[in-house]
Design a protein around this motif. Sequence first.
Motif, PDB file in Angstrom:
ATOM      1  N   LEU A 102     -39.386 105.944  -1.638  1.00  0.00           N
ATOM      2  CA  LEU A 102     -38.960 105.722  -3.019  1.00  0.00           C
ATOM      3  C   LEU A 102     -38.743 107.050  -3.725  1.00  0.00           C
ATOM      4  O   LEU A 102     -37.780 107.244  -4.451  1.00  0.00           O
ATOM      5  CB  LEU A 102     -40.026 104.913  -3.767  1.00  0.00           C
ATOM      6  CG  LEU A 102     -40.004 103.413  -3.481  1.00  0.00           C
ATOM      7  CD1 LEU A 102     -41.156 102.726  -4.194  1.00  0.00           C
ATOM      8  CD2 LEU A 102     -38.674 102.806  -3.935  1.00  0.00           C
ATOM      9  N   ARG A 103     -39.674 107.958  -3.470  1.00  0.00           N
ATOM     10  CA  ARG A 103     -39.588 109.267  -4.098  1.00  0.00           C
ATOM     11  C   ARG A 103     -38.278 109.948  -3.677  1.00  0.00           C
ATOM     12  O   ARG A 103     -37.573 110.536  -4.477  1.00  0.00           O
ATOM     13  CB  ARG A 103     -40.795 110.087  -3.646  1.00  0.00           C
ATOM     14  CG  ARG A 103     -41.053 111.343  -4.404  1.00  0.00           C
ATOM     15  CD  ARG A 103     -42.559 111.621  -4.514  1.00  0.00           C
ATOM     16  NE  ARG A 103     -43.272 111.427  -3.257  1.00  0.00           N
ATOM     17  CZ  ARG A 103     -43.533 112.417  -2.396  1.00  0.00           C
ATOM     18  NH1 ARG A 103     -43.134 113.638  -2.659  1.00  0.00           N
ATOM     19  NH2 ARG A 103     -44.182 112.177  -1.266  1.00  0.00           N
ATOM     20  N   ASN A 139     -35.572 108.500  -2.694  1.00  0.00           N
ATOM     21  CA  ASN A 139     -34.470 107.805  -3.362  1.00  0.00           C
ATOM     22  C   ASN A 139     -34.264 108.318  -4.773  1.00  0.00           C
ATOM     23  O   ASN A 139     -33.162 108.632  -5.181  1.00  0.00           O
ATOM     24  CB  ASN A 139     -34.798 106.315  -3.462  1.00  0.00           C
ATOM     25  CG  ASN A 139     -34.040 105.558  -2.416  1.00  0.00           C
ATOM     26  OD1 ASN A 139     -33.089 106.091  -1.853  1.00  0.00           O
ATOM     27  ND2 ASN A 139     -34.450 104.340  -2.158  1.00  0.00           N
ATOM     28  N   ASP A 140     -35.381 108.370  -5.496  1.00  0.00           N
ATOM     29  CA  ASP A 140     -35.310 108.802  -6.895  1.00  0.00           C
ATOM     30  C   ASP A 140     -34.729 110.197  -7.002  1.00  0.00           C
ATOM     31  O   ASP A 140     -33.824 110.448  -7.790  1.00  0.00           O
ATOM     32  CB  ASP A 140     -36.707 108.803  -7.520  1.00  0.00           C
ATOM     33  CG  ASP A 140     -37.145 107.391  -7.840  1.00  0.00           C
ATOM     34  OD1 ASP A 140     -36.285 106.491  -7.721  1.00  0.00           O
ATOM     35  OD2 ASP A 140     -38.315 107.196  -8.184  1.00  0.00           O
ATOM     36  N   THR A 180     -31.270 111.278  -8.747  1.00  0.00           N
ATOM     37  CA  THR A 180     -31.253 112.226  -9.861  1.00  0.00           C
ATOM     38  C   THR A 180     -30.340 113.396  -9.552  1.00  0.00           C
ATOM     39  O   THR A 180     -29.528 113.817 -10.383  1.00  0.00           O
ATOM     40  CB  THR A 180     -32.673 112.769 -10.117  1.00  0.00           C
ATOM     41  OG1 THR A 180     -33.589 111.717  -9.945  1.00  0.00           O
ATOM     42  CG2 THR A 180     -32.782 113.347 -11.508  1.00  0.00           C
TER      43      THR A 180
END
Lengths: 261, 1137
Positions: free
Chosen positions: B1084-1085, B1087-1088, B1092
């Motif tokens: 998830l990290r 992905n984020d 960004t």
Amino acid sequence: MFEARLANGKTLKDIIESIKDLVNDANLDCSEEGISIQCMDSSHVSLVSISLAANAFDHYRCDRPLSLGLNSANMAKIFKMMGKDDSVVLKAEDEPDNLTMMFENDKTDTIADFELKLMDIDNEQLGIPDTPYKCTIQMPAGEFQRIIRDLQVLGDACTISCTKEGIRFTVSGSIGTGNILIRAHDAEKEENSVKIEMEEPVELSFALRYLNFFTKATPLSAQVVLCMSPEVPIVVDYPIEDTGFVKFYLAPKIDEGDEEE
Amino acid sequence: MTTNKRQNDASISDGIAPKRIRGGGGVDAMNFVGDEMIDEDFIEMIEEQNPEDFIPDDVEDFDDGDSVIAASRSKWLRPPLESRLTNENDLNVQWLDIDMVAGPPLKRNPNRKKSVVAGNTNGQQVPIIRVYGVNEQGHSITMFIHGFTPYAYFALPQQFPAKAFTEKVKKDIRRLLDGRLRNAQRSNHGKLNEYVLAVQYVGDHRSIMGYETSHTQFLKVHLAMPTLVPTLKRIVEGGIDLGIPGFTGEIPLAAFECNVPFVLRYMIDMDITGAGWLTLPQETYKVRSKNEKQTHCQIEVDITYDDVVARKSEGEWNKIAPIRILSVDIECQGRKGHFPEAEKDPVIQIANTVTVYGEKEPTIQNVFTLKGCLPIVGAQVISSDKEEDMLMKWRAFLECSDPDIITGYNVQNFDIPYLLDRATALAKGSSQSKTKLANFSLWGRVKNSRAKMRDTMFQSSAYGRRSNVETTIDGRVIFDMLPYMQRNHKLSSYTLNSVCSEFLGQQKEDVHHSIISDLQNGSDEDRHRLAVYCLKDALLPQRLMDKLSCLVNYIEMARVTGVPVSFLISRGQQIKVFSMILRKCQDEKLLVPTLAKQGSAGGDVGYEGATVLDPIKKYYTDPIATLDFASLYPSIMQAWNLCYSTLVSPTDVNRVNPDKYKKSENGHCFVHSNVKKGILPTILEELLTARKRAKRDMKLAPTEFERAVQNGRQLALKVSANSVYGFTGAIVGHLPCLPIASSVTSYGRYLLEKTKEFVEDKYTIANGYEHNAQVIYGDTDSVMVKFGTSDLKEAFRLAEEAASKASKIFPSPILLEFEKVYYPYLLMNKKRYAGLMWTQEDKYDKMDTKGLETVRRDNCALVRDIIQTSLNKILIDRNVRGAIDYVKSQISNLLQNKMDISQLVITKSLNKGAEYALGLPGGKKDDYKVKQAHVELAARMRKRDAGSAPQMGDRVPYVIITGAKGAANFEKAEDPVYVLENNLPIDCKWYLTNQLSKPLTRIFEPIIENVDKNLLQGDHTRKIFIPTPSARKGSLMMFAVKATTCIGCKAPVDASKGFLCKHCVPKEAEIYLSKLAVMREAELRYNDLWATAQKIHGTVHSDIMCTGDGCACQFYRRKKVQTDIKLAQQVLDKFGR
């Protein structure tokens, strides 16, 4: 439940002393076979391997394998309070927060017990596989310590070459060069003799800073064993009677980079 | 003739063009047209042939043979002149650059009413001032100003009889000086017929130094050339024979106003301010015809110096002309492992943005590329197959677009020198390139004038020491944004990226120069990508300039202080004050002595600075009011009339009526303002009044541009007023005067003490107030008062009252103002505090901190973050407990290596002295005595890969990794990228003890007891993580084997029997889930971060190439998460077996 009693407490104290400059935090692994520490030093250049078999203790019990996260400096502080002839008892629960250390002295009938808060150290177990070495040198530990200490005055790196002639320590630095040769010989006392077993000559270069750290283990053993093969790490082995050892591994310097410094 | 011409060429291609003053633009231009002098008739004949052609179109001397350039030309040009220009109307010009050349004098005065040409007329070369500017329509103009000559003053002995100064004496002195100057001329080159043009006696001026001065009579000497002034000064100071009885023999005379730059002299005498408007009244000037023109400007005029009318910068003349600003960025194709060098590496792209002041969007955007490139929306792409062609096309563009100002980011030290050096390097390669590029460096406005580079050292107490390349491009001002940012803003990083994210909220992709090469060698699409990036780099400095109103601020500063804009860029603070003093002195008939430069004998001549009242360190939960002196130092100088001209020297004190002067707090005497008003107080008064006016105008300003101008103006006025004090105290300056500077600070101390006394005496329970007021701290110009009340409203009321009452006990214009209340307030030490600032009663403005690690750069981001968040919790949330818990959790995260590495990066710049360690030429061992972490690291990185290693002047990012016991810091510093790639362990404890502990202790000391024990030690420090480094050549990891341990409890297990110990087998599902969660979190990290980064760089279908550490796209974090995922996957894989 883990419980171990060592009549000669000083051995344990010396072990901690020998690594405390090299390793800040380490896991003490306890199993049915005995206790061991395997880790890299804090700068990740050398590797320390310590083992003390269950039969070295006069009492030893370990229900299930345990990893005790120790801060070597703090443990050394507690060992400072141990008497010269004290025996030591280590105790820990199955999922421990503390390690109990008891110092017993039969002569004065005193028992001191301490609790050391444990750390939770998340790391990987590392080891160097045992391999046959081209050269194995046995020499007095004190002698080795003196040589390393003396050569440090001259430079940062020392070349150790093992030939038929003997073992030669060479150092060169900005103020000059140094060269110490020790021939294999048998002395009256077994512990003072120098023995070389060699298949072929080996010459390797090492950072003196680390060799010097290794010699902190000198009190543990009368003789030190150096094992070398071309292009593999040297082993500096301090055997503890027949029941254990403190071994240090250090990779040889390679010519192109001084990055390991 | 032929040999002659070749010599001329040689001197040009050397790049060391003759000094402007000697070579003379005029002569060059003549040579250019033909080898023989052209007589006037010939010129007029041509003039008649094509009278309408006024566009500075130089197609004929520039043969690019490229249809694209030819087609674009019309788009690039300035607005065309509407009709043929005559001198029938007034011509208004906002000027920007000024320089001087030697040239032939005018034959007749362009002003028909005046028959004589001012100045020297005997046919020798005379100084001609060239002023470049823009008129209201945006046409470029060069004014050739004739007839102004340099001069200098020398003080005559005190008893010198004025009457004795007859015409004969003047003649004799003139002859004497002329002869001496002639002899002082070393070579025949540039010999003049006449050196001294005139000698005058001046009896109505006095020296500015001292109320009583012995210098009241002067000799004024007019010279033929400005370069003669220093020689003359040396001669006269050495002593001359005045030829009058009693004054024979070698009498040394003191020099006055000899150190005023010639162009500044002219500006001061004619009351011309920097970047102001000039009017050339009708029929006083002559417009040059096309064939007479020496420059590429649209209009060229000749005028005599006294016909130029300077407009005061007020009302209508506050406007700013449509100035053209060119922003440039180049890309070079570096070789792997090397920083681009002009000798070897080609320039592959040049992006340009031309903006006209007052317009929001750029007028021209284009990019010149080497090899093909896909079209770019909104910008013109001009591709060339050969580098030489590209360079020449760009030069054609430069000439056509005719910018007044050239900007960019670090153009001064990189882009511009690189282009010039590159062209020189290419020309060496083949004769064909040489012919092609022969005219490349003709960037100036003056025809045939080449851009000239020289290395300079710039040193100033305010801006520090920097070495620069200074490029002169005649008629264009180079305004580099990088030094501007460094001078005016304190930032932790000055990369274009971080500066833009700070001020514009915009990011750009920080492409490492090693990647550029790959893109260039790729397809048209790759080059398109590079071009977009390059264009953005050209656009951003432009945007920055607009956003921060840099240009307006500098123009206003030039107007206020009266120096050319280029002085503001290339010189320090002093020249500004000096210019103001000179201007004022002219009105008052005072002369400024030229003092011998006193080396850097700073040490023992210092004086006591500002005072600081001892702080009472505490965490105050009651409102603390701050009373400030408005413009303290300027108002002290006004209140007590401190000036050069009012200082009564100790020897004169006895002779002056004691009623006339006042002794300052530290014993220097200054006369009262009613006896004689000082120059400095007058200047300050004018500045401060002007500032008040500007502030008022700013509020009334109808447009945004107008407001920006007024704001720039009031800022410039404020800065100028404050720098006057510094000028008097600068020992190595133009006119240091320590009695003034030390009196200013002594009055400052007196005022502070008085205020404290007043407040503490008046606001007491005894006087009927509820509490005893206490001054808890004071620094230079402010005092912090605790009135004791816990009510904010009451504190406001009391503070306002106190300020106005206290102001009354001080002489005007000293004013104590109540500005703000801190509530709550954390006072840690001298110059170290934090508080919530309130300027209105209903809402706090912001958190104000001073001297804390939140702003300092030599700390890692972690420190800044932790400090900031703790302060937020303490001051805004008033949750001390929460702050403590937060700090503990952060420490615990740090020790478990959960901290993002970018938080731990420390940056320091490679400054002078590091050359030795890096093995660069010119490095001296003496300059590098103590090993510094970042320098040693840079040296190590250089060994690994010289190309990506930091260069001199770069900021080196590093983290501290664990080392052997006793290893010094410089051995433990490591490149963050290298750390990530090799998974090296970070020395978390070092960060705790060396970075965090001190600032945290400082903050929490006034709040909790025993910070060390309660905050920095304890259970939260007992969980740590030690990473396993990846194997690399020569390391022990090449030989080590990871022992299999139980995934659940870390106990060693036999690899062949599985991955869990027998005790953990029952919990397998549970353990699997927990490991899966780790993996999911990492994914998830990832992905984020990815999303960004894509958002920031505006791309969804190509790689993110950004490696900038200051970029919000979190390069380090992206790198870290990749490693995390890999490790988590490895763990999960074990379950499958």
